[in-house]
Design an enzyme around this catalytic site. Sequence first.
Site, mmCIF file in Angstrom:
data_model
loop_
_atom_site.group_PDB
_atom_site.id
_atom_site.type_symbol
_atom_site.label_atom_id
_atom_site.label_comp_id
_atom_site.label_asym_id
_atom_site.label_seq_id
_atom_site.Cartn_x
_atom_site.Cartn_y
_atom_site.Cartn_z
ATOM 1 N N TYR A 38 0.850 -1.191 0.000
ATOM 2 C CA TYR A 38 0.000 0.000 0.000
ATOM 3 C C TYR A 38 0.888 1.243 0.000
ATOM 4 C CZ TYR A 38 -4.593 2.136 0.735
ATOM 5 O OH TYR A 38 -5.775 2.836 0.567
ATOM 6 N N GLY A 39 1.699 1.338 -1.074
ATOM 7 C CA GLY A 39 2.642 2.457 -1.159
ATOM 8 C C GLY A 39 2.084 3.573 -2.021
ATOM 9 N N VAL A 40 2.411 3.533 -3.340
ATOM 10 C CA VAL A 40 1.893 4.552 -4.263
ATOM 11 C C VAL A 40 0.818 3.947 -5.177
ATOM 12 C CG1 VAL A 40 2.475 6.253 -6.016
ATOM 13 C CG2 VAL A 40 4.093 5.784 -4.190
ATOM 14 N N GLN A 41 1.154 2.860 -5.877
ATOM 15 C CA GLN A 41 0.144 2.228 -6.744
ATOM 16 C C GLN A 41 -0.936 1.526 -5.925
ATOM 17 O OE1 GLN A 41 -0.689 2.074 -10.067
ATOM 18 N NE2 GLN A 41 0.806 3.695 -10.349
ATOM 19 N N ASP A 100 9.591 -2.913 -6.589
ATOM 20 C CA ASP A 100 10.159 -4.007 -7.377
ATOM 21 C C ASP A 100 11.246 -4.759 -6.608
ATOM 22 O OD1 ASP A 100 8.625 -3.614 -9.884
ATOM 23 O OD2 ASP A 100 9.551 -1.652 -9.786
ATOM 24 N N GLN A 103 9.717 -7.017 -3.874
ATOM 25 C CA GLN A 103 9.036 -8.205 -4.406
ATOM 26 C C GLN A 103 9.933 -9.445 -4.356
ATOM 27 O OE1 GLN A 103 7.421 -7.427 -8.320
ATOM 28 N NE2 GLN A 103 6.284 -5.631 -7.629
ATOM 29 N N HIS A 124 4.182 -3.876 -13.536
ATOM 30 C CA HIS A 124 5.474 -3.636 -14.173
ATOM 31 C C HIS A 124 5.976 -4.969 -14.713
ATOM 32 C CE1 HIS A 124 8.795 -1.196 -15.123
ATOM 33 N NE2 HIS A 124 9.314 -0.956 -13.936
ATOM 34 N N ASP A 208 9.414 1.520 -19.986
ATOM 35 C CA ASP A 208 9.139 2.229 -18.736
ATOM 36 C C ASP A 208 10.436 2.716 -18.077
ATOM 37 O OD1 ASP A 208 6.663 2.602 -16.769
ATOM 38 O OD2 ASP A 208 8.415 2.108 -15.557
ATOM 39 N N GLU A 244 11.760 31.130 -16.864
ATOM 40 C CA GLU A 244 12.041 30.806 -18.272
ATOM 41 C C GLU A 244 12.402 29.336 -18.472
ATOM 42 O OE1 GLU A 244 11.426 32.220 -20.926
ATOM 43 O OE2 GLU A 244 11.088 34.284 -20.304
HETATM 44 N N1 LIG Z 1 4.834 4.450 -8.049
HETATM 45 C C1 LIG Z 1 4.057 4.431 -9.127
HETATM 46 O O1 LIG Z 1 3.191 5.282 -9.293
HETATM 47 C C2 LIG Z 1 4.202 3.347 -10.159
HETATM 48 C C3 LIG Z 1 4.613 2.086 -9.778
HETATM 49 N N2 LIG Z 1 4.546 1.053 -10.674
HETATM 50 C C4 LIG Z 1 4.907 -0.277 -10.250
HETATM 51 O O2 LIG Z 1 3.995 -0.681 -9.222
HETATM 52 C C5 LIG Z 1 4.666 -1.533 -8.290
HETATM 53 C C6 LIG Z 1 4.537 -0.947 -6.886
HETATM 54 O O3 LIG Z 1 5.261 0.259 -6.859
HETATM 55 P P1 LIG Z 1 5.043 1.398 -5.766
HETATM 56 O O4 LIG Z 1 3.611 1.568 -5.508
HETATM 57 O O5 LIG Z 1 5.837 2.579 -6.240
HETATM 58 O O6 LIG Z 1 5.744 0.734 -4.493
HETATM 59 P P2 LIG Z 1 6.271 1.422 -3.150
HETATM 60 O O7 LIG Z 1 7.721 1.690 -3.268
HETATM 61 O O8 LIG Z 1 5.385 2.562 -2.855
HETATM 62 O O9 LIG Z 1 6.089 0.247 -2.092
HETATM 63 C C7 LIG Z 1 4.854 -0.423 -1.925
HETATM 64 C C8 LIG Z 1 4.703 -1.062 -0.577
HETATM 65 O O10 LIG Z 1 5.707 -2.011 -0.345
HETATM 66 C C9 LIG Z 1 5.852 -2.113 1.054
HETATM 67 N N3 LIG Z 1 7.137 -2.789 1.318
HETATM 68 C C10 LIG Z 1 8.379 -2.330 1.011
HETATM 69 N N4 LIG Z 1 9.279 -3.252 1.378
HETATM 70 C C11 LIG Z 1 8.590 -4.303 1.880
HETATM 71 C C12 LIG Z 1 8.963 -5.579 2.384
HETATM 72 N N5 LIG Z 1 10.239 -5.957 2.425
HETATM 73 N N6 LIG Z 1 7.983 -6.419 2.802
HETATM 74 C C13 LIG Z 1 6.696 -6.040 2.754
HETATM 75 N N7 LIG Z 1 6.289 -4.854 2.286
HETATM 76 C C14 LIG Z 1 7.222 -4.016 1.853
HETATM 77 C C15 LIG Z 1 5.771 -0.695 1.538
HETATM 78 O O11 LIG Z 1 5.335 -0.668 2.872
HETATM 79 C C16 LIG Z 1 4.725 -0.122 0.621
HETATM 80 O O12 LIG Z 1 3.457 -0.172 1.211
HETATM 81 C C17 LIG Z 1 6.097 -1.646 -8.785
HETATM 82 O O13 LIG Z 1 6.165 -2.787 -9.616
HETATM 83 C C18 LIG Z 1 6.283 -0.388 -9.608
HETATM 84 O O14 LIG Z 1 7.271 -0.477 -10.593
HETATM 85 C C19 LIG Z 1 4.035 1.225 -11.937
HETATM 86 C C20 LIG Z 1 3.616 2.465 -12.366
HETATM 87 C C21 LIG Z 1 3.784 3.633 -11.532
HETATM 88 C C1 LIG Z 2 4.910 6.761 -12.663
HETATM 89 C C2 LIG Z 2 5.511 5.754 -13.543
HETATM 90 O O1 LIG Z 2 4.867 5.231 -14.429
HETATM 91 C C3 LIG Z 2 6.919 5.462 -13.381
HETATM 92 C C4 LIG Z 2 7.605 6.771 -13.533
HETATM 93 O O2 LIG Z 2 7.321 4.601 -14.396
HETATM 94 C C5 LIG Z 2 7.233 4.846 -12.031
HETATM 95 O O3 LIG Z 2 6.841 5.415 -10.982
HETATM 96 O O4 LIG Z 2 7.879 3.801 -11.996
HETATM 97 MG MG LIG Z 3 8.333 2.851 -13.709
HETATM 98 MG MG LIG Z 4 5.775 4.096 -15.781
#
Ligand SMILES: NC(=O)C1=CN([C@@H]2O[C@H](COP(=O)(O)OP(=O)(O)OC[C@H]3O[C@@H](n4cnc5c(N)ncnc54)[C@H](O)[C@@H]3O)[C@@H](O)[C@H]2O)C=CC1
Ligand SMILES: CC(=O)[C@](C)(O)C(=O)O
Ligand SMILES: [Mg+2]
Ligand SMILES: [Mg+2]
Length: 351
Positions: A38-41, A100, A103, A124, A208, A244
């Site tokens: 429950y981070g960003v996505q 990532d 995971q 991803h 990506d 600018e």
């Molecule tokens: N950030 C974004 O907006 C985007 C992310 N993605 C993909 O979505 C997937 C998730 O990315 P994000 O949401 O950025 O992830 P994030 O970096 O926000 O982390 C997600 C969650 O992982 C948990 N976490 C971290 N380490 C842990 C561990 N060792 N054990 C258990 N939980 C742990 C954190 O508490 C957090 O809730 C990735 O595959 C990323 O590439 C794809 C498009 C955009």
């Molecule tokens: C937001 C998005 O799609 C990125 C930049 O590829 C990522 O957060 O990994």
């Molecule tokens: Mg990305």
């Molecule tokens: Mg992307």
Amino acid sequence: MAQLNFGGTVENVVTREEFPLSKAQEVLKNETVAVIGYGVQGPGQALNQKDNGINVIVGQRKNSKSWDKAVADGFVPGETLFEIEEALERGTIICYLLSDAAQIALWPTVKKHLTPGKALYFSHGFGITFNEQTGIIPPADVDVFLVAPKGSGTSLRRMFLQGRGLNSSFAIFQDATGKAQERVIALGIAVGSGYLFETNFKKEVYSDLTGERGTLMGAIQGIFAAQYEVLRSKGHSPSEAFNETVEELTQSLMPLVAENGMDWMYANCSTTAQRGALDWWKKFKTATQPVFEELYNSVATGQESQRSIDLNSQDDYRVKLEAELAELRDSEMWQAGKTVRSLRPENQNVD
Ligand SMILES: NC(=O)C1=CN([C@@H]2O[C@H](COP(=O)(O)OP(=O)(O)OC[C@H]3O[C@@H](n4cnc5c(N)ncnc54)[C@H](O)[C@@H]3O)[C@@H](O)[C@H]2O)C=CC1
Ligand SMILES: CC(=O)[C@](C)(O)C(=O)O
Ligand SMILES: [Mg+2]
Ligand SMILES: [Mg+2]
């Protein structure tokens, strides 16, 4: 699937017209979608699915900020919010939305719960494509697919609330049930995608990683910094240099590009500006193209993924990351930007 012409190339696209939410709800009606992380996505995708009437639960470590955020967002411990293993057990579709690098560590636990017929969903192509680095090799009797929203999870949620939709790509890596296609498209619609375009895992991750290191995030900061420094070294004030370099782009010109393309933005600027932009863009292209070649090569050879895994797996990675972000934030350019933002009329408390 609709076939649409993208500048001369015909591609497969799924629109909400063709695959409405009601169809997604029908396809997913007997599924429990477990959003792990429950981070960003995670929040964007879980909340959009919840609001779209999908049976969604969240799996997150207890005693973490993200757990508290899930509770604040309306997920109920013991009902729709669980420890990761329990959510993995309950879910029929596992949305693997840890970072990532994280995971990799949790993979053995996830794998244990991937019983036949379940689906493993990514946002991803990273874990699967670079499986020699990640060790993520799913069992053959589960579906494996991805929906990758092309933007931040924050935008995914915001645009959903505005009645808009961020576009996403989708890909199927493994169809064990014969239902992977309808499952993945239903999920893509349910998470709030505006439309879905087809890709495969490798292409998704290569493009990506290139995009975020390139024009979307890395290159843009580099070009901003270079122009800002030149303007400052020639005696321009920080406010002039920032305006600018950045402010005019984000506030005035990029919205025009988003609306109707580059030529239209040019057409809405002075003939003087147009002459200069048309003369100079090819020079910038020639200067940067070798860097983009180097970047793509670094992605394709696995150097970028390995570096990301190595650095993001360190215990103190958040501290180091924060230091690097602070370096940007504290730079003169972005400090000037802070003041410039505060001066936008909508940010001022005046009548
Ligand atoms: N950030 C974004 O907006 C985007 C992310 N993605 C993909 O979505 C997937 C998730 O990315 P994000 O949401 O950025 O992830 P994030 O970096 O926000 O982390 C997600 C969650 O992982 C948990 N976490 C971290 N380490 C842990 C561990 N060792 N054990 C258990 N939980 C742990 C954190 O508490 C957090 O809730 C990735 O595959 C990323 O590439 C794809 C498009 C955009
Ligand atoms: C937001 C998005 O799609 C990125 C930049 O590829 C990522 O957060 O990994
Ligand atoms: Mg990305
Ligand atoms: Mg992307």
